[in-house]
Design a protein around this motif. Structure first.
Motif, PDB file in Angstrom:
ATOM      1  N   VAL A  47       0.821  -1.200   0.000  1.00 60.55           N
ATOM      2  CA  VAL A  47       0.000   0.000   0.000  1.00 60.55           C
ATOM      3  C   VAL A  47       0.858   1.254   0.000  1.00 60.55           C
ATOM      4  CG1 VAL A  47      -0.186   0.114   2.514  1.00 60.55           C
ATOM      5  CG2 VAL A  47      -2.003   1.101   1.085  1.00 60.55           C
ATOM      6  N   SER A  48       2.041   1.188   0.548  1.00 61.05           N
ATOM      7  CA  SER A  48       2.931   2.351   0.583  1.00 61.05           C
ATOM      8  C   SER A  48       3.888   2.399  -0.600  1.00 61.05           C
ATOM      9  CB  SER A  48       3.741   2.361   1.893  1.00 61.05           C
ATOM     10  OG  SER A  48       4.529   1.183   1.985  1.00 61.05           O
ATOM     11  N   SER A  49       4.007   1.297  -1.323  1.00 57.51           N
ATOM     12  CA  SER A  49       4.901   1.241  -2.480  1.00 57.51           C
ATOM     13  C   SER A  49       4.217   0.408  -3.560  1.00 57.51           C
ATOM     14  CB  SER A  49       6.250   0.623  -2.089  1.00 57.51           C
ATOM     15  OG  SER A  49       7.127   0.583  -3.194  1.00 57.51           O
ATOM     16  N   ARG A  50       3.260   1.034  -4.255  1.00 59.51           N
ATOM     17  CA  ARG A  50       2.392   0.296  -5.178  1.00 59.51           C
ATOM     18  C   ARG A  50       3.010   0.087  -6.544  1.00 59.51           C
ATOM     19  NH1 ARG A  50      -3.202   3.609  -3.716  1.00 59.51           N
ATOM     20  NH2 ARG A  50      -3.055   3.282  -1.460  1.00 59.51           N
ATOM     21  N   THR A  51       3.994   0.871  -6.891  1.00 58.13           N
ATOM     22  CA  THR A  51       4.629   0.749  -8.198  1.00 58.13           C
ATOM     23  C   THR A  51       5.900  -0.069  -8.068  1.00 58.13           C
ATOM     24  OG1 THR A  51       3.719   2.868  -8.934  1.00 58.13           O
ATOM     25  CG2 THR A  51       5.596   1.990 -10.151  1.00 58.13           C
ATOM     26  N   VAL A  52       5.939  -1.192  -8.778  1.00 55.70           N
ATOM     27  CA  VAL A  52       7.036  -2.154  -8.644  1.00 55.70           C
ATOM     28  C   VAL A  52       8.073  -1.917  -9.730  1.00 55.70           C
ATOM     29  CG1 VAL A  52       7.657  -4.597  -8.696  1.00 55.70           C
ATOM     30  CG2 VAL A  52       5.526  -3.872  -7.591  1.00 55.70           C
ATOM     31  N   ASN A  53       9.323  -1.755  -9.319  1.00 59.24           N
ATOM     32  CA  ASN A  53      10.425  -1.721 -10.277  1.00 59.24           C
ATOM     33  C   ASN A  53      11.661  -2.409  -9.719  1.00 59.24           C
ATOM     34  OD1 ASN A  53      11.392  -1.030 -12.865  1.00 59.24           O
ATOM     35  ND2 ASN A  53      12.521   0.713 -12.020  1.00 59.24           N
ATOM     36  N   ASN A  54      11.461  -3.266  -8.696  1.00 56.74           N
ATOM     37  CA  ASN A  54      12.582  -3.976  -8.083  1.00 56.74           C
ATOM     38  C   ASN A  54      12.496  -5.480  -8.327  1.00 56.74           C
ATOM     39  OD1 ASN A  54      10.340  -4.394  -6.499  1.00 56.74           O
ATOM     40  ND2 ASN A  54      11.443  -4.293  -4.545  1.00 56.74           N
ATOM     41  N   GLY A  55      11.698  -5.854  -9.360  1.00 57.42           N
ATOM     42  CA  GLY A  55      11.607  -7.263  -9.719  1.00 57.42           C
ATOM     43  C   GLY A  55      12.574  -7.602 -10.835  1.00 57.42           C
ATOM     44  N   THR A  56      12.123  -8.396 -11.774  1.00 52.71           N
ATOM     45  CA  THR A  56      12.941  -8.790 -12.921  1.00 52.71           C
ATOM     46  C   THR A  56      12.367  -8.161 -14.184  1.00 52.71           C
ATOM     47  OG1 THR A  56      11.637 -10.798 -13.321  1.00 52.71           O
ATOM     48  CG2 THR A  56      13.520 -10.982 -11.826  1.00 52.71           C
ATOM     49  N   ASN A  57      13.174  -8.122 -15.241  1.00 51.97           N
ATOM     50  CA  ASN A  57      12.683  -7.535 -16.491  1.00 51.97           C
ATOM     51  C   ASN A  57      12.092  -8.574 -17.429  1.00 51.97           C
ATOM     52  OD1 ASN A  57      14.928  -8.856 -17.472  1.00 51.97           O
ATOM     53  ND2 ASN A  57      15.737  -7.090 -18.592  1.00 51.97           N
ATOM     54  N   ASN A  58      12.014  -9.840 -16.967  1.00 51.80           N
ATOM     55  CA  ASN A  58      11.368 -10.865 -17.791  1.00 51.80           C
ATOM     56  C   ASN A  58      10.721 -11.901 -16.878  1.00 51.80           C
ATOM     57  OD1 ASN A  58      13.227 -13.333 -17.453  1.00 51.80           O
ATOM     58  ND2 ASN A  58      14.667 -11.702 -18.030  1.00 51.80           N
ATOM     59  N   MET A  59       9.812 -12.684 -17.466  1.00 54.18           N
ATOM     60  CA  MET A  59       9.127 -13.735 -16.724  1.00 54.18           C
ATOM     61  C   MET A  59       8.952 -14.927 -17.659  1.00 54.18           C
ATOM     62  SD  MET A  59       5.505 -13.546 -14.608  1.00 54.18           S
ATOM     63  CE  MET A  59       4.437 -13.268 -16.024  1.00 54.18           C
ATOM     64  N   LEU A  60       9.683 -15.987 -17.377  1.00 52.62           N
ATOM     65  CA  LEU A  60       9.560 -17.230 -18.134  1.00 52.62           C
ATOM     66  C   LEU A  60       8.702 -18.184 -17.319  1.00 52.62           C
ATOM     67  CD1 LEU A  60      10.437 -18.975 -20.594  1.00 52.62           C
ATOM     68  CD2 LEU A  60      12.378 -19.753 -19.186  1.00 52.62           C
ATOM     69  N   TRP A  61       7.590 -18.658 -17.920  1.00 53.34           N
ATOM     70  CA  TRP A  61       6.699 -19.528 -17.164  1.00 53.34           C
ATOM     71  C   TRP A  61       6.126 -20.605 -18.060  1.00 53.34           C
ATOM     72  CZ3 TRP A  61       1.187 -17.321 -16.704  1.00 53.34           C
ATOM     73  CH2 TRP A  61       1.022 -16.203 -17.517  1.00 53.34           C
ATOM     74  N   PHE A  62       5.665 -21.669 -17.410  1.00 57.89           N
ATOM     75  CA  PHE A  62       5.226 -22.874 -18.103  1.00 57.89           C
ATOM     76  C   PHE A  62       3.816 -23.213 -17.624  1.00 57.89           C
ATOM     77  CE2 PHE A  62       9.710 -22.800 -17.124  1.00 57.89           C
ATOM     78  CZ  PHE A  62      10.322 -23.033 -18.348  1.00 57.89           C
ATOM     79  N   ASN A  63       2.887 -23.336 -18.570  1.00 57.12           N
ATOM     80  CA  ASN A  63       1.491 -23.502 -18.205  1.00 57.12           C
ATOM     81  C   ASN A  63       0.916 -24.786 -18.804  1.00 57.12           C
ATOM     82  OD1 ASN A  63       1.542 -20.882 -16.997  1.00 57.12           O
ATOM     83  ND2 ASN A  63       1.325 -20.002 -19.045  1.00 57.12           N
ATOM     84  N   LEU A  64      -0.067 -25.323 -18.112  1.00 53.65           N
ATOM     85  CA  LEU A  64      -0.732 -26.538 -18.579  1.00 53.65           C
ATOM     86  C   LEU A  64      -2.159 -26.531 -18.071  1.00 53.65           C
ATOM     87  CD1 LEU A  64      -0.665 -29.483 -19.795  1.00 53.65           C
ATOM     88  CD2 LEU A  64      -0.030 -30.250 -17.484  1.00 53.65           C
ATOM     89  N   ASP A  65      -3.119 -26.750 -18.967  1.00 50.50           N
ATOM     90  CA  ASP A  65      -4.490 -26.938 -18.538  1.00 50.50           C
ATOM     91  C   ASP A  65      -5.097 -28.137 -19.250  1.00 50.50           C
ATOM     92  OD1 ASP A  65      -4.990 -25.890 -21.095  1.00 50.50           O
ATOM     93  OD2 ASP A  65      -6.703 -24.718 -20.428  1.00 50.50           O
ATOM     94  N   ALA A  66      -6.164 -28.639 -18.679  1.00 48.60           N
ATOM     95  CA  ALA A  66      -6.942 -29.721 -19.278  1.00 48.60           C
ATOM     96  C   ALA A  66      -8.386 -29.284 -19.284  1.00 48.60           C
ATOM     97  CB  ALA A  66      -6.771 -31.013 -18.473  1.00 48.60           C
ATOM     98  N   VAL A  67      -9.054 -29.489 -20.416  1.00 46.01           N
ATOM     99  CA  VAL A  67     -10.432 -29.047 -20.594  1.00 46.01           C
ATOM    100  C   VAL A  67     -11.279 -30.245 -20.992  1.00 46.01           C
ATOM    101  CG1 VAL A  67     -11.966 -27.458 -21.803  1.00 46.01           C
ATOM    102  CG2 VAL A  67      -9.574 -26.805 -21.390  1.00 46.01           C
ATOM    103  N   LEU A  68     -12.280 -30.543 -20.192  1.00 42.36           N
ATOM    104  CA  LEU A  68     -13.236 -31.620 -20.479  1.00 42.36           C
ATOM    105  C   LEU A  68     -14.555 -30.974 -20.846  1.00 42.36           C
ATOM    106  CD1 LEU A  68     -13.639 -34.705 -20.533  1.00 42.36           C
ATOM    107  CD2 LEU A  68     -14.463 -34.517 -18.159  1.00 42.36           C
ATOM    108  N   SER A  69     -15.011 -31.195 -22.063  1.00 38.28           N
ATOM    109  CA  SER A  69     -16.228 -30.545 -22.528  1.00 38.28           C
ATOM    110  C   SER A  69     -17.275 -31.595 -22.920  1.00 38.28           C
ATOM    111  CB  SER A  69     -15.929 -29.634 -23.720  1.00 38.28           C
ATOM    112  OG  SER A  69     -15.318 -30.362 -24.790  1.00 38.28           O
ATOM    113  N   PHE A  70     -18.521 -31.271 -22.610  1.00 40.94           N
ATOM    114  CA  PHE A  70     -19.638 -32.141 -22.899  1.00 40.94           C
ATOM    115  C   PHE A  70     -20.607 -31.417 -23.840  1.00 40.94           C
ATOM    116  CE2 PHE A  70     -17.970 -33.260 -18.782  1.00 40.94           C
ATOM    117  CZ  PHE A  70     -17.989 -34.642 -18.741  1.00 40.94           C
TER     118      PHE A  70
END
Length: 481
Positions: A458-481
């Motif tokens: 709440v006192s520091s809402r703007t982030v600039n102390n993280g990383t300049n990239n984000m590598l991530w891996f996603n997986l979902d499964a969808v069951l449809s009827f």
């Protein structure tokens, strides 16, 4: 060449396309979507009428009545209107893997905000009837749809059950509209949709199979309207060209005390369908009107503020614009490009982006999807990470909400994934179908900011102390009827 320039080139060239689910969120002239393998999306009913359909009375603009999937009429008995009822159920669960996050969040994401957590994203059920002739050139249909799961946190409609559940898993009504075809004015008539419906803009829809990936691009999360309540008219100027006009209460709001202000909003645009022998579809559509909340600003004991800015909200416009083109190179290969823009007078924010897609049906059971995007948040006020399960809903309801954001940033993302429909499983599922979608995604700041993998306060809402990239891996499964 620097990594920044390499990423920019990849985002511009990476891909481009999708099959015909270019109108995924809710095509301007359609209440259906198409899955990556070109089959109707089970979350939506049969496509609306086109001039290629002919009903029993010979009306070229309305399809003949057909039996739905809920009843089995006796052989030889004439069909009634209610024999055409269609029901669908879809279940989606997945995980978003981000080993490098220090916040437990994937920055710049709505639905996939929780990192390294198996999530039940949505159980979505619908009851519908395709627009069907009722005589004299008129047709009528309807759609009713509900969703339960973690995705419901970001798909509420204020005044329609919002906040009744406040945890990770919530529920939301997503569609409740009547669809009417009339023979009025134009040779192919006018179609009307009235009620609650998905926004008409964007290439990536809320239902699991209305988009090529588990993750969303920035534009789908932050620019396009999610839900609207109102009336949309699609005027068929010719066999290939539609004119779209609509009036509504605003993004994810209704009327009166559940509205964001006292002014109407609406759509204006055009769609060109089945050009170049059916290979090309294009739409250009905008949504305009005041979107800020005209309530008073409320501050919580923790220091978070609400979104209300007072009566000035009634006169401060927001402009959304979307240009989308889909081209079917072959029956198996499609490309798509989309450009979106947002300007908000109230917050003085500007954002715009370009996304490109490629979809290739390698086999009937396997589709390769590639997406590249460049998205500019000019002020840092558009890409917000909501910090609690009720933050987004509270922002719409003019209640204090927690969030953090980034400096003005040019975001790039490159996503590669497949949609696999295992035939050795699906042949045993009867009317059901299983789709599994693994993907790998790289997000990067192209102008040197560091918004990823870190959270704000709440006192520091703007982030600039993280990383300049984000590598991530996603997986979902969808069951449809």
């Amino acid at each position: 060449m620097s990594k920044k320039h390499v990423m920019a080139v990849f985002c511009l060239l990476a891909g481009t396309a999708l099959p015909s689910f270019a109108y995924a969120q809710a095509a301007a002239s359609s209440n259906t979507t198409i899955t990556p393998n070109g089959t109707p999306n089970p979350n939506h009913p049969t496509p609306p009428p086109t001039a290629s359909h002919t009903n029993d009375a010979g009306d070229p603009d309305l399809p003949a009545l057909k039996a739905g999937n809920l009843f089995s009429p006796k052989a030889g008995r004439p069909l009634t209107y209610w024999d055409g009822l269609v029901g669908h159920l879809t279940v989606e669960a997945g995980i978003s893997g981000n080993p490098w996050t220090r916040s437990g969040r994937n920055f710049g994401q709505f639905y996939l905000d929780r990192a390294n957590t198996v999530t039940l994203n949505q159980i979505m059920g619908s009851l519908s009837h395709p627009v069907t002739s009722i005589g004299s050139g008129y047709g009528i249909g309807f759609v009713v749809e509900m969703m339960y799961g973690s995705d419901s946190r970001f798909d509420p409609t204020i005044g329609m059950g919002d906040g009744t559940i406040s945890g990770l898993y919530q529920w939301a009504p997503t569609q409740a509209h009547i669809d009417i075809h009339t023979p009025w004015i134009f040779h192919h008539g006018i179609d009307f949709q009235a009620g609650q419906m998905y926004g008409l803009m964007g290439a990536e829809g809320t239902p699991a199979l209305a988009r090529p990936f588990y993750s969303f691009n920035y534009a789908a999360d932050y620019i396009v309207p999610f839900e609207t309540v109102g009336v949309v008219a699609t005027m068929h100027l010719s066999h290939h060209m539609d004119w779209i006009l609509g009036i509504d209460a605003g993004n994810s709001t209704t009327f009166g005390g559940a509205g964001n202000n006292s002014r109407p909003k609406g759509y204006f645009g055009f769609a060109w369908n089945n050009l170049m022998g059916g290979k090309l579809n294009v739409h250009a559509i905008g949504h305009f009107g005041p979107q800020a909340n005209n309530g008073r600003t409320i501050v919580s004991p923790a220091g978070w503020s609400s979104a209300g800015i007072g009566r000035s909200a009634n006169d401060l416009m927001q402009y959304n614009a979307d240009l989308l083109a889909t081209y079917h190179v072959t029956d198996a290969l499609s490309v798509m490009a989309e450009a979106l823009y947002l300007h908000d007078d109230a917050s003085r924010d500007d954002a715009y982006g370009v996304s490109s897609y490629l979809s290739w049906d390698i086999r009937p059971s396997l589709t390769l999807n590639v997406r590249g995007e460049i998205f500019r948040d000019n002020t840092g006020g558009i890409i917000n990470q909501y910090s609690s399960d009720m933050s987004y809903t509270n922002s719409l309801r003019n209640r204090p909400f927690g969030y953090y954001n980034a400096l003005p940033t040019i975001y790039g993302d490159l996503t590669v994934g497949v949609a696999y429909r295992p035939s050795f499983i699906n042949r045993h599922l009867g009317p059901a179908s299983l789709t599994v979608r693994p993907e790998i995604r790289l997000d990067k700041s192209l102008n040197g900011t560091h918004p990823f993998n870190q959270s704000g306060t709440v006192s520091s809402r703007t982030v600039n102390n993280g990383t300049n990239n984000m590598l991530w891996f996603n997986l979902d499964a969808v069951l449809s009827f």
